[in-house]
Design an enzyme around this catalytic site. Structure first.
Site, PDB file in Angstrom:
ATOM      1  N   ASN A  14     -86.637  36.699  48.119  1.00 54.94           N
ATOM      2  CA  ASN A  14     -87.367  37.728  47.357  1.00 54.94           C
ATOM      3  C   ASN A  14     -86.392  38.736  46.759  1.00 54.94           C
ATOM      4  O   ASN A  14     -86.565  39.186  45.626  1.00 54.94           O
ATOM      5  CB  ASN A  14     -88.393  38.435  48.243  1.00 54.94           C
ATOM      6  N   HIS A 110     -96.427  40.447  51.230  1.00 58.86           N
ATOM      7  CA  HIS A 110     -96.983  39.710  52.364  1.00 58.86           C
ATOM      8  C   HIS A 110     -97.430  38.341  51.851  1.00 58.86           C
ATOM      9  O   HIS A 110     -98.107  38.271  50.816  1.00 58.86           O
ATOM     10  CB  HIS A 110     -98.153  40.470  53.008  1.00 58.86           C
ATOM     11  N   ASP A 151     -99.929  45.940  57.046  1.00 60.03           N
ATOM     12  CA  ASP A 151    -100.476  45.224  55.866  1.00 60.03           C
ATOM     13  C   ASP A 151    -101.803  45.834  55.401  1.00 60.03           C
ATOM     14  O   ASP A 151    -102.691  45.127  54.920  1.00 60.03           O
ATOM     15  CB  ASP A 151    -100.687  43.727  56.175  1.00 60.03           C
ATOM     16  N   GLN A 179     -94.418  30.212  43.621  1.00 64.73           N
ATOM     17  CA  GLN A 179     -95.479  30.435  42.626  1.00 64.73           C
ATOM     18  C   GLN A 179     -96.058  31.840  42.680  1.00 64.73           C
ATOM     19  O   GLN A 179     -96.728  32.280  41.764  1.00 64.73           O
ATOM     20  CB  GLN A 179     -96.603  29.410  42.826  1.00 64.73           C
ATOM     21  N   GLU A 181     -94.818  34.912  45.396  1.00 68.54           N
ATOM     22  CA  GLU A 181     -93.988  36.046  45.834  1.00 68.54           C
ATOM     23  C   GLU A 181     -92.915  36.414  44.828  1.00 68.54           C
ATOM     24  O   GLU A 181     -92.754  37.605  44.481  1.00 68.54           O
ATOM     25  CB  GLU A 181     -93.341  35.719  47.182  1.00 68.54           C
TER      26      GLU A 181
HETATM   27  C1  GRF Z   1     -91.273  35.884  52.727  1.00 66.12           C
HETATM   28  O1  GRF Z   1     -92.103  34.795  53.025  1.00 66.12           O
HETATM   29  C2  GRF Z   1     -92.108  37.124  52.634  1.00 66.12           C
HETATM   30  O2  GRF Z   1     -93.417  36.905  52.177  1.00 66.12           O
HETATM   31  C3  GRF Z   1     -92.186  37.559  54.052  1.00 66.12           C
HETATM   32  O3  GRF Z   1     -90.935  37.249  54.621  1.00 66.12           O
HETATM   33  C4  GRF Z   1     -90.348  36.192  53.893  1.00 66.12           C
HETATM   34  C5  GRF Z   1     -89.007  36.691  53.414  1.00 66.12           C
HETATM   35  O4  GRF Z   1     -88.323  35.661  52.824  1.00 66.12           O
HETATM   36  N1  GRF Z   1     -92.489  38.970  54.108  1.00 66.12           N
HETATM   37  P1  GRF Z   1     -86.936  36.016  52.057  1.00 66.12           P
HETATM   38  O5  GRF Z   1     -86.026  36.701  53.056  1.00 66.12           O
HETATM   39  O6  GRF Z   1     -87.281  36.928  50.916  1.00 66.12           O
HETATM   40  O7  GRF Z   1     -86.442  34.682  51.611  1.00 66.12           O
END
Ligand code: GRF
Length: 208
Positions: A14, A110, A151, A179, A181
């Site tokens: 992310n 989330h 959340d 798709q 995040e």
């Molecule tokens: C993601 O699935 C996010 O939704 C959740 O933790 C994970 C983090 O993944 N909060 P990354 O470290 O961004 O790859």
């Protein structure tokens, strides 16, 4: 220029989506001024380093008590003078004083369509495991402001993803990331940067 600090604990996909969106201009007038992790081995820190972004690591394990850790985490984040804090897979409970100080200036991603599969104990693969065992046909992701609950803050953006017959929790997690995040988190930051998100009566109003 919006100053953003990103809090991470894991792989940082992310974070990478945010970095790429800032560098491509998809996120306007924004600079990631720091990445903070509780896990010194988080690959997300490597991603930040590769892009010349300052990193810091503050782990609860390194402090006598949670109170001392909380003060150190807040001090570390404050030092970056952020306008917005982004929780991108940050697995440590955010100190109440930090939530108060950054009310409606701290967002979280989330991996479900809140209010489904969220709250205490729902994180990472556990979210997708619960979705598959319930047999839902649609899952997705949510970006929301962080409040005192888990959340439970005002929802900013959501995006739906279809469950496929042969999905495993791993394949579902990856598709929700790809798709949903990695699209809505940068989009939410851009909306914030352009001042297009208002919070009224515990709900957001988005001026698109
Ligand atoms: C993601 O699935 C996010 O939704 C959740 O933790 C994970 C983090 O993944 N909060 P990354 O470290 O961004 O790859």
């Amino acid at each position: 220029m919006l100053r953003v600090v990103v809090l991470v604990s894991g792989g940082g996909t992310n974070l990478q989506a945010i970095i790429d969106s800032v560098e491509s201009g998809k996120i306007h007038d924004t600079k990631i001024v720091g990445v903070v992790s509780n896990n010194k081995n988080a690959y997300a820190l490597e991603r930040a380093k590769k892009h010349g972004i300052d990193q810091a690591c503050v782990s609860p394990k390194d402090f006598e008590t949670r109170e001392v850790f909380n003060k150190e985490l807040l001090k570390t984040v404050r030092a970056f003078s952020p306008d917005l804090i982004v929780l991108a897979g940050f697995l440590v409970v955010i100190p109440p004083e930090m939530i108060r100080e950054y009310k409606n200036r701290m967002i979280n991603i989330h991996p479900s369509l809140i209010p489904a599969f969220c709250g205490k104990g729902y994180y990472g693969l556990k979210v997708h495991e619960a979705a598959l065992s319930r047999g839902v046909k649609i899952v997705g992701a949510t970006v929301h402001f962080v409040d005192e609950g888990t959340d439970t803050g005002p929802i900013i953006l959501q995006k739906a993803v279809e469950v496929e017959e042969d999905d495993t929790k791993e394949s579902l997690q990856l598709r929700v990331m790809q798709q949903a995040e990695w699209k809505i988190l940068p989009e939410a930051i851009d909306l914030f940067a352009r001042g297009l998100i208002k919070v009224e009566d515990g709900k957001t109003v988005i001026q698109k």
